[in-house]
Design an enzyme around this catalytic site. Structure first.
Site, PDB file in Angstrom:
ATOM      1  N   SER A  12       0.962  -1.189   0.111  1.00 29.96           N
ATOM      2  CA  SER A  12       0.001   0.231   0.028  1.00 29.96           C
ATOM      3  C   SER A  12       0.912   1.196  -0.178  1.00 29.96           C
ATOM      4  CB  SER A  12      -0.961  -0.181   1.193  1.00 29.96           C
ATOM      5  OG  SER A  12      -1.588   1.240   1.343  1.00 29.96           O
ATOM      6  N   TYR A  38      -1.851  -0.663  10.751  1.00 29.70           N
ATOM      7  CA  TYR A  38      -1.921  -0.953   9.231  1.00 29.70           C
ATOM      8  C   TYR A  38      -0.502  -0.674   8.647  1.00 29.70           C
ATOM      9  CZ  TYR A  38      -4.014  -0.809   4.463  1.00 29.70           C
ATOM     10  OH  TYR A  38      -4.082  -1.546   2.886  1.00 29.70           O
TER      11      TYR A  38
HETATM   12  P1  NDP Z   1     -11.642  -5.982  -0.175  1.00 30.76           P
HETATM   13  O1  NDP Z   1     -12.075  -5.750   1.175  1.00 30.76           O
HETATM   14  O2  NDP Z   1     -12.484  -5.552  -1.314  1.00 30.76           O
HETATM   15  O3  NDP Z   1     -10.819  -7.298  -0.369  1.00 30.76           O
HETATM   16  C1  NDP Z   1     -10.219  -8.043   0.635  1.00 30.76           C
HETATM   17  C2  NDP Z   1      -9.918  -9.666   0.557  1.00 30.76           C
HETATM   18  O4  NDP Z   1      -9.274 -10.130   1.345  1.00 30.76           O
HETATM   19  C3  NDP Z   1     -11.459 -10.242   0.277  1.00 30.76           C
HETATM   20  O5  NDP Z   1     -11.361 -10.837  -0.782  1.00 30.76           O
HETATM   21  C4  NDP Z   1     -11.318 -10.830   1.513  1.00 30.76           C
HETATM   22  O6  NDP Z   1     -12.212 -12.107   1.206  1.00 30.76           O
HETATM   23  C5  NDP Z   1     -10.024 -11.277   1.506  1.00 30.76           C
HETATM   24  N1  NDP Z   1      -9.695 -11.893   3.043  1.00 30.76           N
HETATM   25  C6  NDP Z   1      -9.893 -10.946   4.343  1.00 30.76           C
HETATM   26  N2  NDP Z   1      -9.380 -11.940   5.217  1.00 30.76           N
HETATM   27  C7  NDP Z   1      -9.063 -12.998   4.742  1.00 30.76           C
HETATM   28  C8  NDP Z   1      -8.613 -14.100   5.252  1.00 30.76           C
HETATM   29  N3  NDP Z   1      -8.419 -14.497   6.590  1.00 30.76           N
HETATM   30  N4  NDP Z   1      -8.444 -15.411   4.573  1.00 30.76           N
HETATM   31  C9  NDP Z   1      -8.448 -15.201   3.196  1.00 30.76           C
HETATM   32  N5  NDP Z   1      -8.887 -14.087   2.405  1.00 30.76           N
HETATM   33  C10 NDP Z   1      -9.157 -12.971   3.549  1.00 30.76           C
HETATM   34  O7  NDP Z   1     -10.217  -4.710  -0.239  1.00 30.76           O
HETATM   35  P2  NDP Z   1      -9.118  -4.343  -1.316  1.00 30.76           P
HETATM   36  O8  NDP Z   1      -9.541  -5.256  -2.685  1.00 30.76           O
HETATM   37  O9  NDP Z   1      -9.011  -3.172  -1.657  1.00 30.76           O
HETATM   38  O10 NDP Z   1      -7.822  -5.236  -0.838  1.00 30.76           O
HETATM   39  C11 NDP Z   1      -6.859  -5.877  -1.234  1.00 30.76           C
HETATM   40  C12 NDP Z   1      -5.589  -5.535  -0.796  1.00 30.76           C
HETATM   41  O11 NDP Z   1      -5.218  -4.335  -1.301  1.00 30.76           O
HETATM   42  C13 NDP Z   1      -5.531  -5.328   0.741  1.00 30.76           C
HETATM   43  O12 NDP Z   1      -4.220  -6.209   0.950  1.00 30.76           O
HETATM   44  C14 NDP Z   1      -5.282  -4.148   0.928  1.00 30.76           C
HETATM   45  O13 NDP Z   1      -4.655  -3.843   2.151  1.00 30.76           O
HETATM   46  C15 NDP Z   1      -4.652  -3.374  -0.342  1.00 30.76           C
HETATM   47  N6  NDP Z   1      -4.675  -2.180  -0.699  1.00 30.76           N
HETATM   48  C16 NDP Z   1      -6.138  -1.741  -0.701  1.00 30.76           C
HETATM   49  C17 NDP Z   1      -6.363  -0.277  -1.017  1.00 30.76           C
HETATM   50  C18 NDP Z   1      -7.687   0.318  -1.311  1.00 30.76           C
HETATM   51  O14 NDP Z   1      -7.698   1.663  -1.324  1.00 30.76           O
HETATM   52  N7  NDP Z   1      -8.634  -0.458  -1.571  1.00 30.76           N
HETATM   53  C19 NDP Z   1      -5.089   0.727  -0.986  1.00 30.76           C
HETATM   54  C20 NDP Z   1      -3.799   0.041  -0.903  1.00 30.76           C
HETATM   55  C21 NDP Z   1      -3.618  -1.471  -0.631  1.00 30.76           C
HETATM   56  P3  NDP Z   1     -13.165 -13.018   2.489  1.00 30.76           P
HETATM   57  O15 NDP Z   1     -13.776 -12.038   3.289  1.00 30.76           O
HETATM   58  O16 NDP Z   1     -14.186 -13.633   1.446  1.00 30.76           O
HETATM   59  O17 NDP Z   1     -12.214 -14.039   2.961  1.00 30.76           O
END
Ligand code: NDP
Length: 254
Positions: free
Chosen positions: A149, A162
């Site tokens: 990030s 975070y």
């Molecule tokens: P979302 O919340 O849309 O997606 C997060 C994903 O992580 C979901 O698919 C969720 O699936 C999965 N997840 C969470 N916990 C678990 C677990 N214990 N086991 C397996 N899967 C898990 O957020 P984003 O798409 O934005 O996030 C994706 C990445 O991008 C993250 O690492 C985030 O920190 C990073 N990021 C995002 C930014 C933004 O502005 N959106 C900016 C910078 C970085 P499920 O709940 O079905 O398990």
């Protein structure tokens, strides 16, 4: 039409929404067979159906990667089904904001568990297969892309834990890049700025109002597809070229 990832297998964690779902679609479009890993199986099945309809190949793996056995089991299922693993995208993540003073330690545990431990467990389980793909695979190279990030580059008040996890991801990635460089497993971080996904929604409205920069609400932020495009760029470079770090920001985010 043969594409750069034809014959390869990719595993994307957190594929049930946001950046992970978009990345799975994108890698499938480039010809990879894609394993979709997350906890929400219904979401994964919908995405798998969509990708298969467009001519792609998928495997749905319901797993909580914070559980080491489940993370290892996910990797094993992929290798059992497809016989190989060329690309790992460590994308699953959680962002819970708030001051350190008076913080809910359980929220810290959840963030550390998925952003750090889940990434480590999945990486450890995948490495033997990635090393094998780099030796014997069609491209003679394998890839790990860790979704870090902007918060892995710059710390901000209220983002402390975070920041801790994403700075940690950056440090671990560079160390592993050096460890694997001679063995043709490329390891890089992708650092997005603000992307429209479900991520911020895990915080209460009060926390969002206080800690998410109000500028974000007034600018054109990134889409998950913008980040998927970056992942595809990293993993489709020629064998001699490794992208160690890719920082993708909304144009208007300061
Ligand atoms: P979302 O919340 O849309 O997606 C997060 C994903 O992580 C979901 O698919 C969720 O699936 C999965 N997840 C969470 N916990 C678990 C677990 N214990 N086991 C397996 N899967 C898990 O957020 P984003 O798409 O934005 O996030 C994706 C990445 O991008 C993250 O690492 C985030 O920190 C990073 N990021 C995002 C930014 C933004 O502005 N959106 C900016 C910078 C970085 P499920 O709940 O079905 O398990």
């Amino acid at each position: 039409m043969a594409s750069k990832l034809t014959g390869t297998v990719a595993l994307v964690t957190g594929a049930s929404s946001g950046i992970g779902a978009a990345t799975a679609r994108e890698l499938a479009e480039h010809g990879a067979s894609v394993a979709l890993v997350a906890r929400r199986k219904d979401r994964l099945e919908d995405l798998a159906a969509e990708i298969e309809k467009a001519g792609g190949t998928t495997l749905v793996v319901e797993a909580d990667i914070t559980d080491r056995n489940q993370a290892e089991g996910a990797v094993e299922q992929v290798v059992e089904r497809f016989g190989r693993l060329d690309t790992l995208v460590n994308n699953a993540g959680l962002m819970l904001l708030g001051p350190v003073v008076g913080a809910d330690a359980e929220e810290w545990d959840r963030m550390i568990a998925v952003n750090l431990q889940g990434l480590l467990y999945t990486t450890r389980a995948a490495l033997p297969h990635l090393l094998q793909a780099a030796e014997q695979g069609p491209r003679q190279v394998a890839d790990i892309v860790n979704i870090s990030s902007q918060a892995g580059r710059v710390a901000s008040k209220g983002y402390g834990v975070y920041n801790l996890t994403k700075f940690g991801v950056n440090g671990f990635t560079e160390s592993l890049r050096q460890e694997l460089a001679q063995r043709h497993v490329r390891v890089g971080v992708l650092e997005p700025g603000a992307v429209e996904t479900e991520l911020v929604g895990h915080n209460t409205p009060e926390v969002r109002d206080e800690l998410v920069d109000p500028v974000i609400g007034r600018i054109e932020v990134l889409t998950a597809d913008d980040i998927a495009d970056g992942v595809a760029y990293m993993v489709t470079r020629p064998r001699r070229t490794a992208i160690g770090e890719l920082w993708i920001m909304p144009t208007e985010q300061g």
